[in-house]
Design a protein around this motif. Sequence first.
Motif, PDB file in Angstrom:
ATOM      1  N   VAL A  77      37.012 -17.959   7.129  1.00 45.33           N
ATOM      2  CA  VAL A  77      38.168 -18.709   7.640  1.00 45.33           C
ATOM      3  C   VAL A  77      37.929 -20.211   7.670  1.00 45.33           C
ATOM      4  O   VAL A  77      38.825 -20.963   8.065  1.00 45.33           O
ATOM      5  CB  VAL A  77      38.543 -18.232   9.056  1.00 45.33           C
ATOM      6  CG1 VAL A  77      38.960 -16.778   9.037  1.00 45.33           C
ATOM      7  CG2 VAL A  77      37.394 -18.442  10.031  1.00 45.33           C
ATOM      8  N   ASN A 126      39.947 -19.343   0.463  1.00 51.56           N
ATOM      9  CA  ASN A 126      40.285 -20.335   1.474  1.00 51.56           C
ATOM     10  C   ASN A 126      41.124 -21.456   0.901  1.00 51.56           C
ATOM     11  O   ASN A 126      41.851 -22.126   1.615  1.00 51.56           O
ATOM     12  CB  ASN A 126      39.012 -20.921   2.080  1.00 51.56           C
ATOM     13  CG  ASN A 126      38.260 -19.883   2.880  1.00 51.56           C
ATOM     14  OD1 ASN A 126      38.849 -18.918   3.341  1.00 51.56           O
ATOM     15  ND2 ASN A 126      36.974 -20.068   3.039  1.00 51.56           N
ATOM     16  N   ILE A 163      44.838 -16.748   9.580  1.00 48.45           N
ATOM     17  CA  ILE A 163      43.975 -15.725   8.980  1.00 48.45           C
ATOM     18  C   ILE A 163      44.796 -14.779   8.105  1.00 48.45           C
ATOM     19  O   ILE A 163      44.390 -14.434   6.986  1.00 48.45           O
ATOM     20  CB  ILE A 163      43.221 -14.958  10.083  1.00 48.45           C
ATOM     21  CG1 ILE A 163      42.259 -15.903  10.815  1.00 48.45           C
ATOM     22  CG2 ILE A 163      42.460 -13.781   9.494  1.00 48.45           C
ATOM     23  CD1 ILE A 163      41.512 -15.262  11.961  1.00 48.45           C
TER      24      ILE A 163
END
Length: 546
Positions: free
Chosen positions: A398, A59, A535
């Motif tokens: 996410v 991330n 994403i």
Amino acid sequence: IDLLSVILSCRKSQTRIDSKGMDQEKNVNQSDDVHDIENEGLLDGKEIERCWSEVSDKNLSYTKPLLVKRTNTTSQIAIVGANIFGSVLGVSAGFVVGKEGPMVHTGACIANLLGQGGSRKYHLTWKWLRYFKNDRDRRDMITCGAAAGVAAAFRAPVGGVLFALEEAASWWRSALLWRTFFTTAVVAIVLRAFIQYCTTGKCGLFGEGGLIMYDVSSASATYSAPDILAVIFLGIIGGILGSIYNHFVDKVLRTYSIINDLFIFFGAVYCLGIITYGIAIPSGLFIPVILAGACYGRLVGRLFESISSLDTGLFALLGAASFLGGTMRMTVSLCIILLELTNDLLLLPLVMLVLLISKTVADNFNKGVYDQILKIKGLPYLEAHAEPYMRHLVARDVVSGPLVIFSGVEKVGNILHALRTTGHNGFPVIDEPPFSEAPELCGVVLRSHLLVLLKGKNFSMDRVVTGDDILQRFAAFDFSKAGSGKGIKLEDLDIKVEEMEMYIDLHPITNASPYTVRPPIVGILTRHDFMPEHILGLYPHINPDK
């Protein structure tokens, strides 16, 4: 937790108003005066390190901002004026543009102006407008304004309602249905009054034809099996040409005579419509698309003239319907708009058939033109269904971070530091000992509410809970959503050095019912986090086609 269930909750929050009346947007990264912004990098503030270690390191590898920071500095009244005069001059200059786009935009701007309480700059404010200064009513008014624009452009009130249903509103409910219906009914009555006044010839061609702009009821609408084949052929052509049109419109937006022969005329209108839509003038897509579709519809009519009994003019109408279905990807609203335009119910089966075929064919190539424009503008609009590859992801895959949080009773200096170093619109509030036995989520507080609270300077020397007494110094509308650029800004605060060490109770202005997954809190999920671009940026190895 499954990512699909979180996406469904965010989808519902696109038009949901908080049940406690705090009028808070679920998109907490979008501030009142900064419209679409994706924050990047590590921002100072408190974080829960023991929880953050559970989040994937992938991330942190995606630091490129998804959306560009854009500040709204243009007056709504100026936009309305530019739309009106720009549309009049653009159409009269012979550009291949339509009037429905500017009229929809104008209606939405006027509705937004009313929804934000009027304009103080132009002294157009009324006390009764303050009751519409919340997110739900403002969205409803903008939806009604868009429906009014379509109804006025095509003199199609029911078509305007269905346009709002298919394109303008992300979440539909019965109350919004009768509001848009009432709005378009008023538009029809006003139009009828002006048309009646203009029948004397005082307004040029405005009063010609009444509410029916293109009456084709005089042509015979009897059809047989060969006609159905021609209609199917039209639908396929409309889907293919509509998807190609959308492809080139997408390219143009990213980078930037009298002709008797129908082939040349269609090619000219088709290409000019693509190029013209990319230039900076108020323009719409309906008229160029209808014109181009009518061209190849008439060509198909001549091609099937020997085996079809339909008039070539009706083929032109069906061609326009097929091209509209291939570009706009709407069905019910387009069908009703065309029927209201032509006043011929006998063509209803053929119009329905050609719209369904063209939309189905075009969906195999790309998305509708409105969806592509939303993507180009960077607006985080979620579809009704998640992408198939998202089924393999969970919420922590996410989530963005690290997290910036506040205590239930926070130091003024910490709040100011977080507001100055971040662009977040909302912050989680955590109750810690001695106010709770263990760290516990109290809710989410908005940036705009923090600014109002700091400007009131209801500080205390001790770290204590003051309760709802703090709200007695404020009016109910002090915390309502301000209009564009009218809210309190960080530069408006005058906090002294000695006040930086004081405390302020955040409980009275905290939304105590946000969507939560499960404790402990490790991050905030917004609609931006569920966008396919974000994403796929985090996981470039994912194949979006599978």
